[in-house]
Design a protein around this motif. Structure first.
Motif, PDB file in Angstrom:
ATOM      1  N   ARG A  64       0.820   3.979  -2.966  1.00 12.85           N
ATOM      2  CA  ARG A  64       0.481   5.370  -2.634  1.00 12.85           C
ATOM      3  C   ARG A  64       1.606   6.324  -3.070  1.00 12.85           C
ATOM      4  O   ARG A  64       1.347   7.437  -3.501  1.00 12.85           O
ATOM      5  CB  ARG A  64       0.213   5.483  -1.133  1.00 12.85           C
ATOM      6  N   GLN A  68      -7.837   1.196   0.987  1.00 13.72           N
ATOM      7  CA  GLN A  68      -7.368   2.567   1.157  1.00 13.72           C
ATOM      8  C   GLN A  68      -8.497   3.557   0.920  1.00 13.72           C
ATOM      9  O   GLN A  68      -8.528   4.228  -0.099  1.00 13.72           O
ATOM     10  CB  GLN A  68      -6.233   2.861   0.180  1.00 13.72           C
ATOM     11  N   VAL A 109      -8.470   7.135  -1.207  1.00 12.51           N
ATOM     12  CA  VAL A 109      -7.353   7.215  -2.142  1.00 12.51           C
ATOM     13  C   VAL A 109      -7.917   7.131  -3.561  1.00 12.51           C
ATOM     14  O   VAL A 109      -8.802   6.316  -3.832  1.00 12.51           O
ATOM     15  CB  VAL A 109      -6.334   6.071  -1.875  1.00 12.51           C
ATOM     16  N   ARG A 149       0.832  -1.213   0.000  1.00  9.94           N
ATOM     17  CA  ARG A 149       0.000   0.000   0.000  1.00  9.94           C
ATOM     18  C   ARG A 149       0.861   1.255   0.000  1.00  9.94           C
ATOM     19  O   ARG A 149       0.581   2.220  -0.706  1.00  9.94           O
ATOM     20  CB  ARG A 149      -0.946  -0.002   1.203  1.00  9.94           C
TER      21      ARG A 149
END
Length: 181
Positions: A128, A153, A156, A124
């Motif tokens: 990101r 997430q 996001v 993750r």
């Protein structure tokens, strides 16, 4: 130049691990897989989360394979991302405290091979930060219903992917994607 690849066995409902990080559910789905066997030979280094390194292991009940990457099918340099490095290091393991430091060190060690990311949290973080190049999911025909989601997430933005391949073996379906930037 190394590519960052996240690979892992996931349930059809998107769980990497069961409740409390239990990976034992995956063991029946880790049989022969030519795509994974080929990939293992192209991995130059691992970037691993601390929890994964410390025991989220589908082979934990198999003394011959427990604690070994890909059940003992791979060996080489590992870079473990952690806020609490241990006092003593293990052979071929480097503990790093910053994502950028870990990615740089693993990429240098991997050369032209893959840096295989292991662990949901590290995957993750890499996604990101825009660092993941590819994703390979071995989708097992099971619905876990609870556990650790691979890319949970909220808030996001969507990540666009390009399918590279889909292959089926008796116990999983491999889905390989390129991350579009």
């Amino acid at each position: 130049m190394a590519k960052l690849l996240y690979s892992g066995t996931v349930s059809l409902d998107g769980f990497l691990a069961g409740p409390d990080g239990d990976m034992s559910w995956a063991t029946p789905h880790l049989g022969p897989n030519p795509e994974i066997d080929d990939l293992i030979g192209r991995i130059g280094a691992l970037l691993v989360g601390r929890r994964t390194f410390g025991g989220d292991d589908p082979y934990r009940d198999d003394p011959e394979r427990a604690g070994k990457a890909f059940g003992g099918g791979w060996s080489g340099p590992q870079f473990v991302l952690t806020h609490r490095p241990p006092a003593t290091a293990a052979p071929d393991v480097t503990f790093v405290t910053e994502l950028a430091e870990g990615v740089a060190a693993a990429s240098a060690a991997a050369g032209d091979g893959y840096v295989n990311v292991l662990g949901a949290d590290v995957a993750r973080q890499c996604l990101r930060a825009g660092l993941l190049d590819e994703l390979l999911f071995c989708v097992a025909p099971v619905l876990l219903g609870d556990g650790v989601r691979i890319f949970d997430q909220p808030g996001v933005p969507a990540v666009r992917l390009e399918r590279l391949s889909v292959t089926a073996v008796p116990h999983v379906t491999n889905l390989w994607y390129r991350v579009l930037r």
